[in-house]
Design a protein around this motif. Structure first.
Motif, PDB file in Angstrom:
ATOM      1  N   LYS A   1      53.826  63.819 177.666  1.00  0.00           N
ATOM      2  CA  LYS A   1      52.982  62.628 177.649  1.00  0.00           C
ATOM      3  C   LYS A   1      51.967  62.728 176.507  1.00  0.00           C
ATOM      4  O   LYS A   1      51.737  61.779 175.781  1.00  0.00           O
ATOM      5  N   ASP A   2      51.364  63.922 176.360  1.00  0.00           N
ATOM      6  CA  ASP A   2      50.399  64.146 175.285  1.00  0.00           C
ATOM      7  C   ASP A   2      51.073  63.993 173.926  1.00  0.00           C
ATOM      8  O   ASP A   2      50.517  63.396 173.003  1.00  0.00           O
TER       9      ASP A   2
ATOM     10  N   GLN B   1      49.826  57.517 168.349  1.00  0.00           N
ATOM     11  CA  GLN B   1      48.539  57.407 167.666  1.00  0.00           C
ATOM     12  C   GLN B   1      48.728  57.608 166.166  1.00  0.00           C
ATOM     13  O   GLN B   1      48.190  56.866 165.372  1.00  0.00           O
ATOM     14  N   SER B   2      49.520  58.616 165.782  1.00  0.00           N
ATOM     15  CA  SER B   2      49.737  58.863 164.362  1.00  0.00           C
ATOM     16  C   SER B   2      50.532  57.722 163.741  1.00  0.00           C
ATOM     17  O   SER B   2      50.333  57.368 162.603  1.00  0.00           O
ATOM     18  N   LYS B   3      51.412  57.077 164.496  1.00  0.00           N
ATOM     19  CA  LYS B   3      52.168  55.937 164.005  1.00  0.00           C
ATOM     20  C   LYS B   3      51.213  54.777 163.739  1.00  0.00           C
ATOM     21  O   LYS B   3      51.290  54.127 162.716  1.00  0.00           O
ATOM     22  N   SER B   4      50.257  54.552 164.648  1.00  0.00           N
ATOM     23  CA  SER B   4      49.305  53.471 164.443  1.00  0.00           C
ATOM     24  C   SER B   4      48.382  53.791 163.261  1.00  0.00           C
ATOM     25  O   SER B   4      47.968  52.907 162.523  1.00  0.00           O
TER      26      SER B   4
ATOM     27  N   ARG C   1      57.180  73.784 190.267  1.00  0.00           N
ATOM     28  CA  ARG C   1      56.524  72.471 190.305  1.00  0.00           C
ATOM     29  C   ARG C   1      55.418  72.400 189.243  1.00  0.00           C
ATOM     30  O   ARG C   1      55.303  71.421 188.514  1.00  0.00           O
ATOM     31  N   ARG C   2      54.623  73.462 189.144  1.00  0.00           N
ATOM     32  CA  ARG C   2      53.544  73.484 188.142  1.00  0.00           C
ATOM     33  C   ARG C   2      54.098  73.427 186.727  1.00  0.00           C
ATOM     34  O   ARG C   2      53.563  72.723 185.881  1.00  0.00           O
ATOM     35  N   ASN C   3      55.165  74.193 186.475  1.00  0.00           N
ATOM     36  CA  ASN C   3      55.773  74.185 185.146  1.00  0.00           C
ATOM     37  C   ASN C   3      56.302  72.798 184.793  1.00  0.00           C
ATOM     38  O   ASN C   3      56.142  72.338 183.662  1.00  0.00           O
ATOM     39  N   THR C   4      56.924  72.138 185.751  1.00  0.00           N
ATOM     40  CA  THR C   4      57.441  70.784 185.534  1.00  0.00           C
ATOM     41  C   THR C   4      56.298  69.826 185.233  1.00  0.00           C
ATOM     42  O   THR C   4      56.382  69.020 184.303  1.00  0.00           O
ATOM     43  N   GLN C   5      55.218  69.930 185.996  1.00  0.00           N
ATOM     44  CA  GLN C   5      54.060  69.054 185.770  1.00  0.00           C
ATOM     45  C   GLN C   5      53.451  69.304 184.396  1.00  0.00           C
ATOM     46  O   GLN C   5      53.070  68.365 183.703  1.00  0.00           O
ATOM     47  N   GLU C   6      53.363  70.579 183.988  1.00  0.00           N
ATOM     48  CA  GLU C   6      52.803  70.900 182.673  1.00  0.00           C
ATOM     49  C   GLU C   6      53.681  70.356 181.559  1.00  0.00           C
ATOM     50  O   GLU C   6      53.175  69.821 180.567  1.00  0.00           O
ATOM     51  N   LYS C   7      55.009  70.483 181.709  1.00  0.00           N
ATOM     52  CA  LYS C   7      55.926  69.949 180.704  1.00  0.00           C
ATOM     53  C   LYS C   7      55.783  68.444 180.597  1.00  0.00           C
ATOM     54  O   LYS C   7      55.755  67.891 179.501  1.00  0.00           O
ATOM     55  N   GLN C   8      55.696  67.773 181.755  1.00  0.00           N
ATOM     56  CA  GLN C   8      55.543  66.319 181.747  1.00  0.00           C
ATOM     57  C   GLN C   8      54.228  65.926 181.090  1.00  0.00           C
ATOM     58  O   GLN C   8      54.173  64.966 180.321  1.00  0.00           O
ATOM     59  N   LYS C   9      53.171  66.675 181.350  1.00  0.00           N
ATOM     60  CA  LYS C   9      51.870  66.399 180.745  1.00  0.00           C
ATOM     61  C   LYS C   9      51.944  66.611 179.243  1.00  0.00           C
ATOM     62  O   LYS C   9      51.458  65.793 178.464  1.00  0.00           O
ATOM     63  N   ASP C  10      52.595  67.717 178.822  1.00  0.00           N
ATOM     64  CA  ASP C  10      52.744  67.998 177.391  1.00  0.00           C
ATOM     65  C   ASP C  10      53.542  66.900 176.695  1.00  0.00           C
ATOM     66  O   ASP C  10      53.193  66.466 175.599  1.00  0.00           O
TER      67      ASP C  10
END
Length: 124
Positions: A107-108, A115-118, A96-105
């Motif tokens: 998202k980041d 941001q770089s596109k803008s 569960r933690r690994n999945t959450q970290e991947k999703q956070k990464d």
């Protein structure tokens, strides 16, 4: 829901069969032996826990002890089940933690790439 109930019943039956296999083996003074055909299907608790427990039980001479004192087998099976439950919870928590970290990464990454596109658009 029917599938979930059926799945739980099958899991309970498999667990019951596994505990009976452990009980029979310990009463006979050995650890459960699995042939290569049934290894992946019948192995309980799952690896790497099975090998760790088998190694520990052999070092502590648990099979010899249970052969001489069958009355302690239920207590050992209860502890085995508790270890397996703790291991599964720990494994599920890590997953569960690994999945959450991947999703956070991800998202980041998405926010930094937008941001770089803008930033690129500002150059015009």
């Amino acid at each position: 829901t029917m599938h979930t109930t059926e799945s739980r019943v099958n899991s309970a039956q498999e667990l019951s069969n596994s505990l009976l296999m452990w009980r029979s083996a310990l009463v006979a003074g050995v650890l459960p032996e699995l042939d290569s055909d049934s290894l992946s299907a019948s192995l309980w608790p799952p690896e790497p826990l099975y090998s760790e427990i088998a190694s520990l039980f052999n070092k502590m001479e648990i099979p010899k002890l249970t052969f001489r004192h069958n009355e302690i087998v239920p207590s050992i099976l209860k502890n085995l089940l508790q270890m397996a439950i703790k291991f599964k919870r720990y494994k599920d928590d890590l997953r569960r933690r690994n999945t959450q970290e991947k999703q956070k990464d991800e998202k980041d990454d998405d926010s930094s790439s937008s941001q770089s596109k803008s930033d690129d658009d500002d150059d015009d």
